[in-house]
Design a protein around this motif. Structure first.
Motif, short mmCIF file in Angstrom:
data_model
loop_
_atom_site.label_atom_id
_atom_site.label_comp_id
_atom_site.label_asym_id
_atom_site.label_seq_id
_atom_site.Cartn_x
_atom_site.Cartn_y
_atom_site.Cartn_z
N PHE A 1 0.83 -1.20 0.00
CA PHE A 1 0.00 0.00 0.00
C PHE A 1 0.86 1.26 0.00
O PHE A 1 0.55 2.24 -0.67
N ARG A 2 1.96 1.22 0.74
CA ARG A 2 2.84 2.39 0.75
C ARG A 2 3.44 2.67 -0.62
O ARG A 2 3.86 3.80 -0.91
N ALA A 3 3.46 1.66 -1.48
CA ALA A 3 3.96 1.89 -2.83
C ALA A 3 3.06 2.84 -3.61
O ALA A 3 3.52 3.53 -4.53
N ILE A 4 1.77 2.88 -3.25
CA ILE A 4 0.86 3.79 -3.95
C ILE A 4 0.51 5.01 -3.09
O ILE A 4 0.12 6.05 -3.62
N ASN A 5 0.66 4.89 -1.78
CA ASN A 5 0.50 6.06 -0.90
C ASN A 5 1.60 6.00 0.16
O ASN A 5 1.43 5.37 1.20
N PRO A 6 2.72 6.65 -0.09
CA PRO A 6 3.84 6.60 0.85
C PRO A 6 3.49 7.07 2.26
O PRO A 6 4.18 6.72 3.22
N LEU A 7 2.42 7.87 2.40
CA LEU A 7 2.00 8.31 3.72
C LEU A 7 1.44 7.16 4.56
O LEU A 7 1.35 7.27 5.78
N GLY A 8 1.04 6.09 3.90
CA GLY A 8 0.45 4.97 4.62
C GLY A 8 -0.85 5.33 5.30
O GLY A 8 -1.12 4.90 6.43
N ASP B 1 -8.11 8.92 -9.53
CA ASP B 1 -8.98 9.38 -10.61
C ASP B 1 -8.13 9.45 -11.86
O ASP B 1 -7.36 10.40 -12.06
N GLY B 2 -8.22 8.41 -12.69
CA GLY B 2 -7.31 8.31 -13.82
C GLY B 2 -5.89 8.14 -13.32
O GLY B 2 -5.59 7.25 -12.53
N THR B 3 -5.01 9.03 -13.75
CA THR B 3 -3.61 8.95 -13.31
C THR B 3 -3.35 9.76 -12.04
O THR B 3 -2.22 9.78 -11.54
N LEU B 4 -4.39 10.42 -11.52
CA LEU B 4 -4.23 11.27 -10.34
C LEU B 4 -4.44 10.46 -9.07
O LEU B 4 -5.29 9.57 -9.02
N ARG B 5 -3.68 10.80 -8.04
CA ARG B 5 -3.84 10.17 -6.73
C ARG B 5 -3.84 11.24 -5.65
O ARG B 5 -3.02 12.17 -5.68
N PHE B 6 -4.75 11.07 -4.69
CA PHE B 6 -4.84 11.98 -3.55
C PHE B 6 -4.87 11.14 -2.28
O PHE B 6 -5.78 10.33 -2.10
#
Length: 211
Positions: free
Chosen positions: A44-51, A58-63
Motif C-alpha cells: 500500500f505504501r507503494a501507492i501512498n507513501p504516507l500509509g 482518478d485516472g492517473t491522479l492520486r490523492f
C-alpha cells in the motif's frame, strides 16, 4: 475512479459522503485498516507513501489525504462551486475549519480508535481535547443560528469544511464522548443528514423523518 477504503474509518466515510453528495460514480477497494494494518504494508505504501486512508485515484491522479480528496472532488465535480467557494473570505474560512477537522481527528477520532480498535494512546486526554473543541464548535454554530447561518462557514450552503468535520463529530460517541451538552451541534448534524445524497455508515443513521 477508485477509493481505497475501510468501512469503519471516519475519514474514508468523509470521502464516501462527498462522493455521494456530488453523485460521482466510483469503485472501492477495501484496505484492512484494522486489525491487519494493511495501510502500513509495503504494497500500500507503494501507492501512498504516507500509509494513510483514504486514497483516491482518478485516472492517473492520486490523492492520499482526506483534505486533498475533498478539495479535489469539490473543484473537479461540483459545477456550482458551492462546496469549495472561491471568494477570499470563504476560502480562508474553509481552510480554517479543515484544520479544525484535523484536530478533531487527533482527539475525537483518536478516542474512537482507542475504544473501538484498541489503538495506542491516552483515551482520557483525547476525550478532553475533543470536548474542548466541541464546546467551541457548538458555540460557533449557536451564534451562527442566531445570525441566520446554518453551516460552519458563513456561506448560505454547506462546504467541504462541514463534510471534513462531520464524521469525527457524528461518531464521537463511539469514543465515549457525549453530545448531550451540545444542542447546536446536534442540530447541525441533523441538517447534514438532510442533504440530498447523504449516505450512512455503521453508527451513522438517517434522520428520523427519513426512516
Amino acid at each position: 475512479m477508485k477509493l481505497y477504503d475501510f468501512e469503519l474509518h471516519a475519514e474514508c466515510y468523509a470521502a464516501r459522503l462527498m462522493l455521494s453528495l456530488l453523485g460521482v460514480t466510483y469503485q472501492t477497494e477495501a484496505v484492512d485498516f484494522y486489525p491487519e494494518a494493511a495501510h502500513l504494508a509495503p504494497e500500500f505504501r507503494a501507492i501512498n507513501p504516507l500509509g494513510r486512508l483514504p486514497l483516491l485515484e482518478d485516472g492517473t491522479l492520486r490523492f492520499g489525504t482526506v483534505q486533498g480528496i475533498l478539495s479535489y472532488l469539490a473543484a473537479a465535480y461540483d459545477p456550482t462551486g458551492h462546496w469549495a467557494p472561491d471568494t477570499a473570505v470563504l476560502r480562508g474560512e474553509v481552510a480554517g475549519w479543515m484544520a479544525v477537522a484535523g484536530e478533531l481527528a487527533a482527539t475525537a477520532g483518536q478516542a474512537r480508535l482507542i475504544e473501538t480498535m484498541f489503538a495506542d494512546g491516552d483515551a482520557e486526554a483525547a476525550r478532553a481535547g475533543a470536548e474542548a473543541l466541541l464546546r467551541v464548535i457548538d458555540q460557533h454554530l449557536w451564534f451562527g443560528e442566531v445570525e441566520g447561518r446554518d453551516w460552519l462557514c458563513s456561506a448560505t450552503h454547506p462546504t467541504i469544511a462541514d463534510i471534513a468535520c462531520f464524521p469525527h463529530v457524528v461518531l464521537s460517541e463511539d469514543g465515549g464522548i457525549s453530545r448531550q451538552d451540545y444542542p447546536a451541534i446536534r442540530r447541525w448534524i441533523d441538517r447534514v443528514k438532510r442533504l440530498e445524497g447523504f449516505t450512512v455508515m455503521s453508527g451513522v443513521f438517517p434522520t428520523s423523518s427519513a426512516l
